[in-house]
Design a protein around this motif. Structure first.
Motif, short mmCIF file in Angstrom:
data_model
loop_
_atom_site.label_atom_id
_atom_site.label_comp_id
_atom_site.label_asym_id
_atom_site.label_seq_id
_atom_site.Cartn_x
_atom_site.Cartn_y
_atom_site.Cartn_z
N UNK A 192 11.34 -4.02 -2.86
CA UNK A 192 11.28 -2.64 -3.30
C UNK A 192 9.95 -2.43 -4.02
N UNK A 193 9.13 -1.58 -3.47
CA UNK A 193 7.80 -1.31 -4.03
C UNK A 193 7.86 -0.03 -4.86
N UNK A 194 7.47 -0.15 -6.13
CA UNK A 194 7.53 0.98 -7.06
C UNK A 194 6.19 1.09 -7.80
N UNK A 195 5.91 2.22 -8.44
CA UNK A 195 4.69 2.32 -9.26
C UNK A 195 4.70 1.28 -10.38
N UNK A 196 3.53 0.86 -10.86
CA UNK A 196 3.46 -0.20 -11.88
C UNK A 196 4.30 0.09 -13.13
N UNK A 197 4.29 1.33 -13.63
CA UNK A 197 5.06 1.66 -14.83
C UNK A 197 6.56 1.47 -14.58
N UNK A 198 7.00 1.85 -13.39
CA UNK A 198 8.41 1.68 -13.05
C UNK A 198 8.77 0.21 -12.90
N UNK A 199 7.83 -0.60 -12.42
CA UNK A 199 8.07 -2.03 -12.32
C UNK A 199 8.26 -2.65 -13.70
N UNK A 200 7.40 -2.29 -14.65
CA UNK A 200 7.53 -2.83 -16.01
C UNK A 200 8.87 -2.44 -16.62
N UNK A 201 9.29 -1.19 -16.41
CA UNK A 201 10.58 -0.74 -16.95
C UNK A 201 11.73 -1.50 -16.29
N UNK A 202 11.61 -1.77 -14.99
CA UNK A 202 12.66 -2.51 -14.29
C UNK A 202 12.81 -3.92 -14.85
N UNK A 203 11.69 -4.62 -15.04
CA UNK A 203 11.75 -5.99 -15.54
C UNK A 203 12.33 -6.02 -16.96
N UNK A 204 11.94 -5.05 -17.78
CA UNK A 204 12.51 -4.99 -19.13
C UNK A 204 14.01 -4.76 -19.09
N UNK A 205 14.47 -3.91 -18.18
CA UNK A 205 15.91 -3.65 -18.06
C UNK A 205 16.65 -4.89 -17.58
N UNK A 206 16.04 -5.64 -16.64
CA UNK A 206 16.69 -6.84 -16.13
C UNK A 206 16.76 -7.95 -17.18
N UNK B 13 0.82 -1.22 0.00
CA UNK B 13 0.00 0.00 0.00
C UNK B 13 0.85 1.26 0.00
N UNK B 14 2.17 1.10 0.07
CA UNK B 14 3.09 2.24 0.05
C UNK B 14 4.31 1.87 -0.77
N UNK B 15 4.89 2.86 -1.44
CA UNK B 15 6.18 2.64 -2.09
C UNK B 15 7.28 2.73 -1.06
N UNK B 16 8.42 2.14 -1.38
CA UNK B 16 9.55 2.20 -0.46
C UNK B 16 10.39 0.94 -0.53
#
Length: 330
Positions: free
Chosen positions: A218-232, A193-196
């Motif tokens: 590490x909790x991030x907004x959904x768009x940032x999560x998608x970008x992270x997975x693509x980078x990994x 329920x919170x980022x951090x």
């Protein structure tokens, strides 16, 4: 005055301990918040029961000492010893079972496989989990280690298993404990329920380095999560150079993989994007070239019981080149 000051200091320290990235009293997830509410209800009930018991004892001993009628004693046993505990325990059981059913419903977010291994955590994104009882974690996926990134507001399914001994996956601010057991896959839903950044730990003794088997969620907004997975999912940023040559020449590729190179080991953590992680050694040191070099030279000194061999026999210049190369793998 001195006693009051000491009590105030202890109270301040206790309250300060409730607010940190590894405290169950500072929830940042749906399950953790509900479990905490159940805890406070049970604590309040316990305090009320204690007050009632002490009050009755005080009344019987001090206010009205002496013999009491058999009828009074029988009423106390029936209502205080049978009816009241039955009602209270039944209410808590219904509440707890209701929580369990709701918190374990299928997630609508990504599925992430996490394998507890002595003494680190293997992470795989982009996997699918089969329904029912499963005995082994799904293969493939986008590899990571010791850091789990999940999207805010989604119910991420974490598949937990282990190839060696029983571990216990616990992120107190987000959810309760769940065991990682050899020969079985358990499911834990994380709904932040919170980022951090939230600290997790292995909560089941698993060997000498158990206390240093940490991880971070590490909790991030959904768009940032998608970008992270693509980078990994991309190969290593640097796939040539003297650091890589020394890495391969000294046998590091027998245990570690670096995608985009000939290093394809599967025993230890995937190092393709090591520099993108905040910590090395499952949470024991910040990720810097200096710390990587120290860990390569003498891992058992920093983390007693770790299963990685020491490479302190190598010249310092070679260790530094390997560490510099690994430190460039964003």
């Amino acid at each position: 005055m001195r006693t009051a000051g000491l009590a105030s200091l202890l109270a301040a320290l206790a309250l300060a301990g409730c607010e940190n990235p590894q405290s169950a009293f500072d929830p940042a997830g749906d399950e953790a918040a509900r479990v905490l509410a159940l805890f406070w209800a049970m604590l309040a009930g316990g305090v009320v029961i204690w007050i009632i018991v002490v009050g009755i004892s005080f009344y019987a001993v001090k206010v009205r000492p002496g013999l009491h009628s058999e009828r009074t004693g029988l009423r106390l046993i029936i209502w205080g010893g049978c009816v009241f505990p039955t009602v209270v325990l039944a209410a808590l059981l219904i509440w707890g079972l209701g929580l369990l059913n709701d918190l374990r419903r299928p997630g609508d977010g990504p599925t992430i496989a996490v394998s507890g291994e002595r003494f680190w955590w293997r992470v795989s994104y982009g996997v699918t989990g089969a329904p029912g009882v499963v005995r082994s974690l799904p293969r493939g996926g986008i590899p990571g280690a010791n850091e789990i990134v999940i999207p805010l507001g989604q119910r991420s399914t974490t598949l937990l298993g282990s190839p060696d001994v029983i571990h216990s996956f616990w992120v107190p601010p987000l959810a309760g404990k769940m065991d990682a057991i050899p020969g079985r896959v358990n499911r834990l839903i994380l709904e932040p329920t919170e980022t951090g950044i939230f600290n997790g730990t292995c909560a089941e003794f698993c060997g000498l380095a158990h206390a240093q088997m940490g991880f971070r969620v590490i909790v991030v907004p959904p768009a940032e999560f998608e970008a992270y997975v693509q980078a990994q999912a991309r190969p290593a940023a640097v796939t040539t150079g003297p650091g890589l040559d020394l890495f391969l020449r000294n046998g590091c590729a027998a245990c570690h993989a670096v995608r985009g190179t000939t290093a394809r080991g599967t025993v230890g953590p995937d190092l393709t994007h090591l520099a993108s992680r905040r910590m090395i050694g499952a949470g024991i040191l910040p990720t810097t070239a200096e710390n990587i070099a120290t860990f390569i030279a003498s891992p058992d000194h920093l983390k007693p019981g770790v299963e990685m061999p020491a490479f302190g026999m190598l010249p310092e210049a070679e260790i530094a080149r390997i560490a510099d190369w690994l430190g460039s793998l964003q």
